[in-house]
Design a protein around this motif. Structure first.
Motif, PDB file in Angstrom:
ATOM      1  N   PRO A 122      42.333  49.341  28.513  1.00 21.69           N
ATOM      2  CA  PRO A 122      42.941  49.833  27.262  1.00 21.69           C
ATOM      3  C   PRO A 122      44.145  48.986  26.862  1.00 21.69           C
ATOM      4  CG  PRO A 122      42.716  51.600  28.911  1.00 21.69           C
ATOM      5  CD  PRO A 122      42.440  50.305  29.602  1.00 21.69           C
ATOM      6  N   LEU A 123      44.259  48.720  25.573  1.00 20.18           N
ATOM      7  CA  LEU A 123      45.357  47.873  25.072  1.00 20.18           C
ATOM      8  C   LEU A 123      46.705  48.567  25.224  1.00 20.18           C
ATOM      9  CD1 LEU A 123      43.738  46.411  21.831  1.00 20.18           C
ATOM     10  CD2 LEU A 123      44.058  45.288  24.032  1.00 20.18           C
ATOM     11  N   ASP A 124      46.680  49.922  25.315  1.00 20.63           N
ATOM     12  CA  ASP A 124      47.940  50.663  25.432  1.00 20.63           C
ATOM     13  C   ASP A 124      48.472  50.740  26.857  1.00 20.63           C
ATOM     14  OD1 ASP A 124      48.376  51.153  22.830  1.00 20.63           O
ATOM     15  OD2 ASP A 124      47.255  53.044  22.802  1.00 20.63           O
ATOM     16  N   SER A 125      47.687  50.326  27.833  1.00 22.50           N
ATOM     17  CA  SER A 125      48.144  50.435  29.235  1.00 22.50           C
ATOM     18  C   SER A 125      49.317  49.510  29.486  1.00 22.50           C
ATOM     19  CB  SER A 125      47.032  50.018  30.197  1.00 22.50           C
ATOM     20  OG  SER A 125      45.914  50.782  30.004  1.00 22.50           O
ATOM     21  N   ARG A 126      50.267  50.028  30.304  1.00 22.38           N
ATOM     22  CA  ARG A 126      51.334  49.136  30.768  1.00 22.38           C
ATOM     23  C   ARG A 126      50.769  48.259  31.873  1.00 22.38           C
ATOM     24  NH1 ARG A 126      56.030  49.588  28.451  1.00 22.38           N
ATOM     25  NH2 ARG A 126      56.607  51.648  27.749  1.00 22.38           N
ATOM     26  N   ILE A 127      51.206  47.000  31.893  1.00 27.25           N
ATOM     27  CA  ILE A 127      50.733  46.063  32.912  1.00 27.25           C
ATOM     28  C   ILE A 127      51.005  46.642  34.306  1.00 27.25           C
ATOM     29  CG2 ILE A 127      51.060  43.751  33.890  1.00 27.25           C
ATOM     30  CD1 ILE A 127      49.755  43.672  31.120  1.00 27.25           C
ATOM     31  N   SER A 128      52.187  47.274  34.476  1.00 24.74           N
ATOM     32  CA  SER A 128      52.561  47.779  35.796  1.00 24.74           C
ATOM     33  C   SER A 128      51.664  48.932  36.250  1.00 24.74           C
ATOM     34  CB  SER A 128      54.019  48.234  35.791  1.00 24.74           C
ATOM     35  OG  SER A 128      54.197  49.198  34.773  1.00 24.74           O
ATOM     36  N   ALA A 129      50.950  49.563  35.298  1.00 22.39           N
ATOM     37  CA  ALA A 129      50.097  50.694  35.663  1.00 22.39           C
ATOM     38  C   ALA A 129      48.661  50.255  35.983  1.00 22.39           C
ATOM     39  CB  ALA A 129      50.084  51.706  34.523  1.00 22.39           C
ATOM     40  N   LEU A 130      48.372  48.970  35.813  1.00 26.04           N
ATOM     41  CA  LEU A 130      47.007  48.488  36.068  1.00 26.04           C
ATOM     42  C   LEU A 130      46.822  48.177  37.557  1.00 26.04           C
ATOM     43  CD1 LEU A 130      46.633  45.949  33.096  1.00 26.04           C
ATOM     44  CD2 LEU A 130      45.749  48.303  33.224  1.00 26.04           C
ATOM     45  N   SER A 131      45.567  48.201  37.995  1.00 30.50           N
ATOM     46  CA  SER A 131      45.280  47.802  39.375  1.00 30.50           C
ATOM     47  C   SER A 131      45.430  46.280  39.486  1.00 30.50           C
ATOM     48  CB  SER A 131      43.840  48.190  39.735  1.00 30.50           C
ATOM     49  OG  SER A 131      42.941  47.354  39.031  1.00 30.50           O
ATOM     50  N   GLY A 132      45.499  45.785  40.727  1.00 30.44           N
ATOM     51  CA  GLY A 132      45.613  44.331  40.942  1.00 30.44           C
ATOM     52  C   GLY A 132      44.465  43.570  40.283  1.00 30.44           C
ATOM     53  N   GLY A 133      43.250  44.133  40.396  1.00 27.78           N
ATOM     54  CA  GLY A 133      42.067  43.472  39.809  1.00 27.78           C
ATOM     55  C   GLY A 133      42.164  43.438  38.293  1.00 27.78           C
ATOM     56  N   GLN A 134      42.636  44.558  37.706  1.00 31.51           N
ATOM     57  CA  GLN A 134      42.767  44.601  36.234  1.00 31.51           C
ATOM     58  C   GLN A 134      43.854  43.629  35.766  1.00 31.51           C
ATOM     59  OE1 GLN A 134      43.415  48.848  35.983  1.00 31.51           O
ATOM     60  NE2 GLN A 134      41.535  49.098  34.793  1.00 31.51           N
ATOM     61  N   ARG A 135      44.950  43.573  36.526  1.00 33.65           N
ATOM     62  CA  ARG A 135      46.029  42.627  36.137  1.00 33.65           C
ATOM     63  C   ARG A 135      45.512  41.193  36.153  1.00 33.65           C
ATOM     64  NH1 ARG A 135      49.822  45.988  38.641  1.00 33.65           N
ATOM     65  NH2 ARG A 135      49.718  44.922  40.638  1.00 33.65           N
ATOM     66  N   ALA A 136      44.716  40.895  37.177  1.00 38.77           N
ATOM     67  CA  ALA A 136      44.150  39.540  37.260  1.00 38.77           C
ATOM     68  C   ALA A 136      43.229  39.280  36.066  1.00 38.77           C
ATOM     69  CB  ALA A 136      43.387  39.376  38.578  1.00 38.77           C
ATOM     70  N   GLN A 137      42.470  40.306  35.674  1.00 39.90           N
ATOM     71  CA  GLN A 137      41.553  40.137  34.534  1.00 39.90           C
ATOM     72  C   GLN A 137      42.334  39.954  33.231  1.00 39.90           C
ATOM     73  OE1 GLN A 137      38.531  39.488  34.655  1.00 39.90           O
ATOM     74  NE2 GLN A 137      37.438  40.622  36.242  1.00 39.90           N
ATOM     75  N   VAL A 138      43.445  40.705  33.076  1.00 44.85           N
ATOM     76  CA  VAL A 138      44.268  40.534  31.862  1.00 44.85           C
ATOM     77  C   VAL A 138      44.850  39.121  31.841  1.00 44.85           C
ATOM     78  CG1 VAL A 138      46.341  41.297  30.633  1.00 44.85           C
ATOM     79  CG2 VAL A 138      44.818  42.994  31.659  1.00 44.85           C
ATOM     80  N   ALA A 139      45.340  38.673  32.997  1.00 42.42           N
ATOM     81  CA  ALA A 139      45.907  37.310  33.053  1.00 42.42           C
ATOM     82  C   ALA A 139      44.849  36.274  32.668  1.00 42.42           C
ATOM     83  CB  ALA A 139      46.442  37.029  34.464  1.00 42.42           C
ATOM     84  N   LEU A 140      43.621  36.500  33.125  1.00 42.69           N
ATOM     85  CA  LEU A 140      42.551  35.555  32.804  1.00 42.69           C
ATOM     86  C   LEU A 140      42.190  35.623  31.314  1.00 42.69           C
ATOM     87  CD1 LEU A 140      40.567  33.445  33.840  1.00 42.69           C
ATOM     88  CD2 LEU A 140      39.005  35.301  34.482  1.00 42.69           C
ATOM     89  N   ALA A 141      42.137  36.845  30.763  1.00 40.61           N
ATOM     90  CA  ALA A 141      41.827  36.995  29.328  1.00 40.61           C
ATOM     91  C   ALA A 141      42.877  36.279  28.479  1.00 40.61           C
ATOM     92  CB  ALA A 141      41.752  38.479  28.967  1.00 40.61           C
ATOM     93  N   VAL A 142      44.142  36.442  28.868  1.00 40.64           N
ATOM     94  CA  VAL A 142      45.242  35.802  28.123  1.00 40.64           C
ATOM     95  C   VAL A 142      45.143  34.270  28.263  1.00 40.64           C
ATOM     96  CG1 VAL A 142      47.753  35.479  28.132  1.00 40.64           C
ATOM     97  CG2 VAL A 142      46.798  37.783  28.234  1.00 40.64           C
ATOM     98  N   ALA A 143      44.851  33.820  29.477  1.00 40.94           N
ATOM     99  CA  ALA A 143      44.732  32.364  29.694  1.00 40.94           C
ATOM    100  C   ALA A 143      43.579  31.788  28.869  1.00 40.94           C
ATOM    101  CB  ALA A 143      44.526  32.070  31.188  1.00 40.94           C
ATOM    102  N   LEU A 144      42.469  32.517  28.809  1.00 37.40           N
ATOM    103  CA  LEU A 144      41.298  31.993  28.082  1.00 37.40           C
ATOM    104  C   LEU A 144      41.510  31.998  26.571  1.00 37.40           C
ATOM    105  CD1 LEU A 144      38.519  33.603  30.275  1.00 37.40           C
ATOM    106  CD2 LEU A 144      39.083  31.172  30.119  1.00 37.40           C
ATOM    107  N   ALA A 145      42.312  32.970  26.090  1.00 35.52           N
ATOM    108  CA  ALA A 145      42.594  33.025  24.650  1.00 35.52           C
ATOM    109  C   ALA A 145      43.430  31.822  24.196  1.00 35.52           C
ATOM    110  CB  ALA A 145      43.304  34.329  24.306  1.00 35.52           C
ATOM    111  N   LYS A 146      44.090  31.177  25.131  1.00 34.27           N
ATOM    112  CA  LYS A 146      44.803  29.923  24.791  1.00 34.27           C
ATOM    113  C   LYS A 146      43.824  28.800  24.476  1.00 34.27           C
ATOM    114  CE  LYS A 146      48.495  28.249  26.949  1.00 34.27           C
ATOM    115  NZ  LYS A 146      49.373  27.736  28.019  1.00 34.27           N
ATOM    116  N   GLN A 147      42.544  29.022  24.782  1.00 36.79           N
ATOM    117  CA  GLN A 147      41.487  28.014  24.631  1.00 36.79           C
ATOM    118  C   GLN A 147      41.873  26.707  25.316  1.00 36.79           C
ATOM    119  OE1 GLN A 147      38.940  28.445  21.123  1.00 36.79           O
ATOM    120  NE2 GLN A 147      40.876  28.879  20.098  1.00 36.79           N
TER     121      GLN A 147
END
Ligand SMILES: Nc1ncnc2c1ncn2[C@@H]1O[C@H](COP(=O)(O)OP(=O)(O)OP(=O)(O)O)[C@@H](O)[C@H]1O
Length: 291
Positions: A122-147
Motif C-alpha cells: 500500500p502506498l500509505d504504509s510507512r517504510i518503518s512498518a513494512l517487513s524486511g522483504g517489502q522494504r527491499a521490494q520498495v527499494a527495488l521499485a524505486v531504483a527501477l523507476a530511475k530507469q
C-alpha cells in the motif's frame, strides 16, 4: 552493442594505512548480470561505492557507462541499493515515490506504481512498518523507476528470509529482462548468485582474484587427478593443488589434457572454482613488499 558498463584500471582505495582495494583491473560488458563475491572485508562495498561515486579513488582509473564517474552526468544513469535498502524510514511509500520523481531526471512513476501494486504494497504504509522483504521490494521499485542503465545492489538479500529472497530475485530478473540494464549484485555466497549471473568478479583482501563471463570460466578450468610426478608437465596455470601421497588433484586454467594423458579430467562447478581461488595463496606483488 559493445559498450562497457564498468572499466577500471589500477583502481585502488586506501583508508589511512589500509588498502581496501588495490590494483583492480576489470571490464564488465554492458547488459551482464554480475556476481561480485568475496569474504568479509574483501572490498566489495568499497568497489561498489567507487562505481556509484560515493567514494573517490586513491589511485587508478574508473569509467562507468563509458565516462569518468565524478566528472560527468553519468550518475543519473546509475541506481544503487545498499545493505539498508536506501529508504527514508519515516516516509510513507507514496512519499518515497514522490521524492524519487523530484530527484531523478529519467524517473518513470508508472514503473514504481505498477511494481508496488503487483506486490500489494500500500502506498500509505510507512517504510518503518513494512517487513524486511517489502522494504527491499520498495527499494527495488524505486531504483527501477530511475530507469537506470546500471543497477548496483550491495548484498540485497542478506537480511531476508528464503521466501523474500526468492521473490526479490525474481522481480529483479524480470525487471532486468524488461530493461536490459547491467546489474551488479554482491554476496558472500556464490550459490546465491549462480543461477542469476552470467559474469563473476571474485575479490579477496582487496584484490581481484577472478573476473570473467561465467561460461568462459567454466570452459577454461578443469579438475585433474593423477600422479604427482606428472604435475609439473601440466599445461596452463595451476590455481590450486592438493597433494595426497603420490597422487595429486589440481585445478588448472588452460587447455584440457590430450586423450591418453595420465589425468582424470572433471568439469568444475562455480562454487568449487571460487572456493579454490579464495584458498589459493595470495600472490605477493612488488609494490606490496615495497609499501
Ligand atoms: N570507512 C572505512 N574506514 C576504514 N576502513 C574501512 C572503511 N570501510 C571499509 N574499510 C575496510 O576496507 C576493507 C574492505 O571493506 P569492504 O566493506 O569494502 O568489504 P566487503 O567485501 O564489502 O565486506 P563485507 O562483506 O563484510 O561487507 C575492510 O578491511 C574494511 O575494514
Amino acid at each position: 552493442m559493445n559498450e562497457i558498463a564498468i572499466r577500471t584500471s589500477g583502481l585502488g582505495k586506501r583508508y589511512r594505512q589500509q588498502w581496501a582495494l588495490r590494483g583492480c583491473d576489470i571490464e564488465v560488458p554492458a547488459g551482464r548480470v554480475v556476481g561480485l563475491v568475496g569474504p568479509n572485508g574483501a572490498g566489495k562495498s568499497t568497489l561498489m561505492n567507487l562505481v556509484v561515486g560515493l567514494l573517490a579513488p586513491t589511485e587508478g582509473e574508473l569509467e562507468v557507462l563509458g565516462r569518468p564517474v565524478r566528472t560527468s552526468t553519468v550518475l543519473h544513469r546509475v541506481a544503487y541499493i545498499d545493505q539498508e535498502h536506501t529508504l527514508y524510514r519515516n516516509f510513507r511509500v507514496r512519499e518515497m515515490v514522490k521524492a524519487g520523481r523530484k530527484l531523478n531526471q529519467r524517473w518513470d512513476d508508472q514503473v514504481a506504481l505498477d511494481r508496488l501494486a503487483e506486490l500489494n504494497i500500500p502506498l500509505d504504509s510507512r517504510i518503518s512498518a513494512l517487513s524486511g522483504g517489502q522494504r527491499a521490494q520498495v527499494a527495488l521499485a524505486v531504483a527501477l523507476a530511475k530507469q537506470p542503465d546500471l543497477l548496483i545492489l550491495d548484498e540485497p538479500v542478506a537480511s531476508l528470509d528464503p521466501l523474500a529472497r526468492r521473490e526479490l530475485m525474481s522481480v529483479l530478473m524480470e525487471a532486468k529482462a524488461d530493461s536490459g540494464c547491467t546489474v551488479v549484485l554482491s554476496s558472500h555466497v556464490v550459490s546465491e548468485l549462480e543461477r542469476l549471473c552470467d559474469h563473476l568478479i571474485v575479490l579477496d583482501r582487496g584484490r581481484v582474484k577472478l573476473a570473467d563471463d561465467i561460461d568462459d570460466l567454466l570452459e577454461q578450468h578443469h579438475l585433474l587427478t593423477g600422479p604427482a610426478a606428472a604435475a609439473d608437465d601440466v599445461a596452463g596455470q595451476v590455481v590450486h593443488r592438493d597433494d595426497r601421497g603420490d597422487r595429486v588433484s589440481l585445478l588448472v586454467r588452460g587447455p584440457r589434457p590430450e586423450p591418453g594423458s595420465p589425468w582424470d579430467v572433471q568439469h568444475v562447478d562455480l562454487e568449487t572454482l571460487v572456493m579454490h581461488y579464495l584458498t589459493a595463496a595470495a600472490p605477493v606483488r612488488p609494490q606490496e613488499v615495497a609499501a
